[in-house]
Structure formats: C-alpha cells, structure tokens
Design a protein around this motif. Structure first.
Motif, mmCIF file in Angstrom:
data_model
loop_
_atom_site.group_PDB
_atom_site.id
_atom_site.type_symbol
_atom_site.label_atom_id
_atom_site.label_comp_id
_atom_site.label_asym_id
_atom_site.label_seq_id
_atom_site.Cartn_x
_atom_site.Cartn_y
_atom_site.Cartn_z
ATOM 1 N N ASN A 100 0.851 -1.175 0.000
ATOM 2 C CA ASN A 100 0.000 0.000 0.000
ATOM 3 C C ASN A 100 0.901 1.243 0.000
ATOM 4 O OD1 ASN A 100 -1.453 2.280 1.099
ATOM 5 N ND2 ASN A 100 -3.083 0.833 1.615
ATOM 6 N N HIS A 101 0.739 2.071 -1.027
ATOM 7 C CA HIS A 101 1.603 3.242 -1.226
ATOM 8 C C HIS A 101 1.564 4.196 -0.015
ATOM 9 C CE1 HIS A 101 3.496 6.314 -3.829
ATOM 10 N NE2 HIS A 101 2.707 7.175 -3.203
ATOM 11 N N LEU A 102 0.392 4.336 0.605
ATOM 12 C CA LEU A 102 0.282 5.274 1.733
ATOM 13 C C LEU A 102 0.969 4.727 2.975
ATOM 14 C CD1 LEU A 102 -3.340 6.588 1.195
ATOM 15 C CD2 LEU A 102 -1.182 7.703 0.664
ATOM 16 N N MET B 294 9.433 12.153 -1.600
ATOM 17 C CA MET B 294 8.705 11.955 -2.857
ATOM 18 C C MET B 294 8.524 10.454 -3.105
ATOM 19 S SD MET B 294 9.397 15.151 -2.995
ATOM 20 C CE MET B 294 11.082 15.640 -3.274
ATOM 21 N N ASP B 295 7.666 10.137 -4.082
ATOM 22 C CA ASP B 295 7.434 8.730 -4.415
ATOM 23 C C ASP B 295 8.762 8.049 -4.759
ATOM 24 O OD1 ASP B 295 4.815 9.204 -4.002
ATOM 25 O OD2 ASP B 295 4.238 9.237 -6.116
ATOM 26 N N ASN B 296 9.011 6.897 -4.153
ATOM 27 C CA ASN B 296 10.273 6.181 -4.396
ATOM 28 C C ASN B 296 10.107 4.722 -4.029
ATOM 29 O OD1 ASN B 296 11.510 5.537 -1.533
ATOM 30 N ND2 ASN B 296 10.520 7.524 -1.382
ATOM 31 N N ALA C 273 3.472 2.882 2.838
ATOM 32 C CA ALA C 273 4.897 3.029 2.519
ATOM 33 C C ALA C 273 5.371 4.452 2.830
ATOM 34 C CB ALA C 273 5.158 2.678 1.060
ATOM 35 N N HIS C 274 4.556 5.485 2.507
ATOM 36 C CA HIS C 274 4.931 6.859 2.874
ATOM 37 C C HIS C 274 5.070 6.967 4.401
ATOM 38 C CE1 HIS C 274 5.193 9.345 -0.661
ATOM 39 N NE2 HIS C 274 3.991 9.040 -1.098
ATOM 40 N N ALA C 275 4.184 6.263 5.121
ATOM 41 C CA ALA C 275 4.236 6.305 6.590
ATOM 42 C C ALA C 275 5.476 5.586 7.123
ATOM 43 C CB ALA C 275 2.967 5.695 7.182
HETATM 44 ZN ZN ZN Z 1 3.020 9.348 -2.981
#
Ligand code: ZN
Ligand code: KG4
Length: 353
Positions: free
Chosen positions: A110-112, A318-320, A114-116
């Motif tokens: 889950n991308h979110l 940023m997205d990575n 992952a940001h967390a």
């Molecule tokens: Zn993002």
C-alpha cells in the motif's frame, strides 16, 4: 533478506534494492515531470507509457548499483495502490514476471503505508509508539495515529484539495511549472510571508480536518490575478484591472505568503493532535514533507511537546521504491507473500473510528 522494491503508482518510475541487515543499497528514479509539465498535471496515458519505457533499464541500473544479480533477490515488493491503474499495472506486471522467473515471493504494498514507513529510512530504525503521522502530498493530506506498528487510525484529512495540489495549482498560475512545491519552497526563502494576508482554513475548527480549495481563490485574489473581465469561452485567469500589477518582484512574497498559510495550518493542527493524543513521536511522509518550513515547525513543536520527530531525508519524501521495499519487507514478515493473482487498486481509505 534482499528485497527488490518497485514503484509506479503515479508519474515516477523507481526501483530499489534493500538489504534488511545492511540497509538501503540502491534506489533509482526516472521522473516524468518534463512530459506532464505542459499539461499542468499528470496525464495517465502518458504516465503508463513512460513507465513501460523506463522500467527495464532502471531495473538493470539499480541491480548493478547494488551489486546484485537477479538471482540474489529474495523478495519482490511492488506498489499495489492507491494510484493510477494503468501506471500500477506496469509495475505489477514487471514484479509478477520477475517473481515467476526468479522464484522470489511477491508482496503487494500500500503506497500510503509506505509513505508512513519512509521516516524509518535509511537505517530502518522502528519509530517509537504511539506515533502520529502526517501524510501530505499532491494527492493526500491525512493525519493518522498509530498506537502500535501496522495499526493506523485516521483522525483527520482534507475535505477537498490536498496540500500539495493547492501548491501545484497556485504554482501553475504563477508560472512556476509542475509540480511547483519545491520552487515555492525555494522562492519563499527570500520573500515576506506577511505581505499578502491569506486565510488559514479550518485552523480553529476544533477537529483535525483540512480544507485547501478556498485558499487558492483567496490567494489569486490577494495577488490581483483574479477578478478581471473574461472573453466568452476564455478559460484564462484575468487580472483585476483595479489591483496593482503583479510582477516578478512580487513572486517571492507571494510564495512566502502561500507557504506560510499552508504550513501553519498543517503544523498547528498536527501538533495539537499530538498533544491531545499524548504521542511519543511525530512522523512526516509524502512529497510536501520535503518542505523546509513544515519540517522546521514540526521539529520545533515536537521538541516543545517532548516527543521525537521523524522526517525522511528529502529524497525519500517523494514517491520512491526504497519505501516500497521497506514496507513490503514489513508486510511480508507479518502476512507472508501474495499470490500471482494480486490485483491493483486505484483508491483506498485509512481505517477510521
Ligand atoms: Zn506518494
Ligand atoms: O508524494 P509525491 O511525490 O507524489 C504524490 O503522491 O502526490 O508528492 C508530490 C508533491 C507535489 O505536490 C509537489 O509540489 C510537492 O510534493 N513537493 C513540495 C516540495 N517538494 C515537493 N511541496 C512543498 N515543499 C517542497 N519542498
């Protein structure tokens, strides 16, 4: 464990090699800002095509940088959503093909989440609990509380535009290109944040909701860039003829005023929530987490409250794919692998009360 991370949820193709013992070994990124800039936003069809062209060479480059052969990979972590479906499919198809070829298990991320997890990069140190995380990007503005690892509760979010979205929209009107958050941050350093009096939406709403859509109109009015007569069918903004003309000399003050308004609301409400919930740590994730004023305000506030503050190094805001590899490894330890029937998803909501 050697984890290969793959991220293609929006307009950045990224591949990472993460060793759970040695830390992050390589993370490569192919951005698409040049392709979407002239449209003022991400064009999904162009994004998926560009992912397709970039992903193979990027994979080889990243493996080479890490000193890995394909056969060294022990886990493949890929963004499953939320994001643009056409873009997600490129990463997922690549991940499935690699899993079939190497026999390495596959895990959808889950991308979110992952940001967390990104504030744990690059040394993979777990965050203290309970932790309050502000996820703030071009598509998200969410405040989530985590009493223990892997358990999140949404306590506030935007009711309209995301914080990064309003920075990007205003930046476009000011001729700063797309995305504009980093340029606004840079220009704001030389500007006067009190030059234009902008509203602080929902600052005293008594809850943790955010609203940024009205700020855009208020800012353009304050700059005198809105309110002039329009020709029928003309979509362009018309400057207010009664307002003093807005010129290059006003740009830094405009950026400083926008940044002050957005970051004050984000920081004050996050710190209020941290105090109310008595958290041990405040964490920050998403592209807007790169913002210097937001980082400064939250770091100072956390110190005042006696809790720790965790923001990823700028490159991992940023997205990575580094954050995807990390979150994938954590998910694999708790839930095991996913099957090859893994499906992408476009939207997702944090668990709420
Ligand atoms: Zn993002
Ligand atoms: O997480 P991200 O790469 O992609 C999304 O999921 O949206 O975030 C991109 C957002 C854009 O809105 C961009 O303008 C913003 O992050 N951004 C910044 C800064 N650097 C990037 N916003 C404020 N200050 C910055 N330094």
């Amino acid at each position: 464990m050697r984890i290969l991370g793959i991220e293609t949820s929006c307009d950045d193709t990224s591949i990472a090699c993460l060793d759970s013992e040695r830390g992050l070994l390589a993370c490569q990124l192919a951005g698409q800002a040049d392709l979407h800039g002239r449209y003022g936003g991400v064009v999904p069809e162009i994004a998926s095509r560009a992912h397709l062209q970039a992903i193979d060479p990027l994979l080889h480059l990243t493996l080479e940088e890490a000193g890995w052969a394909l056969g060294d990979v022990e886990l493949i972590a890929v963004t499953q959503g939320p994001g643009l479906l056409g873009s997600l499919l490129v990463g997922m198809t690549t991940a499935k093909a690699l899993s079939l070829r190497t026999g390495a298990p596959l895990v959808g991320v889950n991308h979110l989440l992952a940001h967390a997890a990104a504030p744990q990069l690059p040394d993979l140190a777990p965050l203290p609990a309970p932790c309050l995380t502000l996820i703030v990007s071009g598509g998200h503005t969410e405040l989530v509380l985590s009493a223990e690892p892997d358990h999140y509760l949404l306590i506030g979010s935007t009711v309209d535009d995301a914080a990064g979205e309003v920075l990007d929209k205003l930046g476009r009107e000011l001729g700063l290109g797309f995305p504009a958050g980093a340029a606004i941050d840079q220009l704001a350093a030389d500007g006067d944040p009190s030059r234009y009096a902008l509203p602080r939406p929902l600052l005293h709403s008594g809850d943790y909701q955010f609203s940024f859509a009205g700020l855009k109109t208020a800012a353009l009015k304050a700059f005198g860039l809105l309110g002039g007569p329009r020709q029928k069918g003309d979509q362009r903004l018309m400057p207010d003829p009664a307002a003093p003309p807005f010129g290059p000399a006003d740009l830094a003050d405009a950026c400083a005023s926008i940044q002050a308004a957005v970051m004050e609301v984000l920081a004050v409400k996050t710190l209020r929530a941290a105090e109310e919930h008595g958290v041990a740590a405040i964490a920050l994730g998403g592209g807007v987490a790169a913002n210097s004023e937001l980082r400064r305000r939250l770091a100072e506030g956390a110190e005042r409250l006696g809790c720790s503050f965790h923001a990823p190094p700028i490159a991992w805001c940023m997205d990575n794919a580094a954050m995807i590899a990390l979150a994938g490894w954590q998910r694999y330890q708790q839930h095991g692998a996913d099957g090859l029937d893994l499906d992408p998803f476009a939207t997702w909501a944090w668990p709420a009360d």
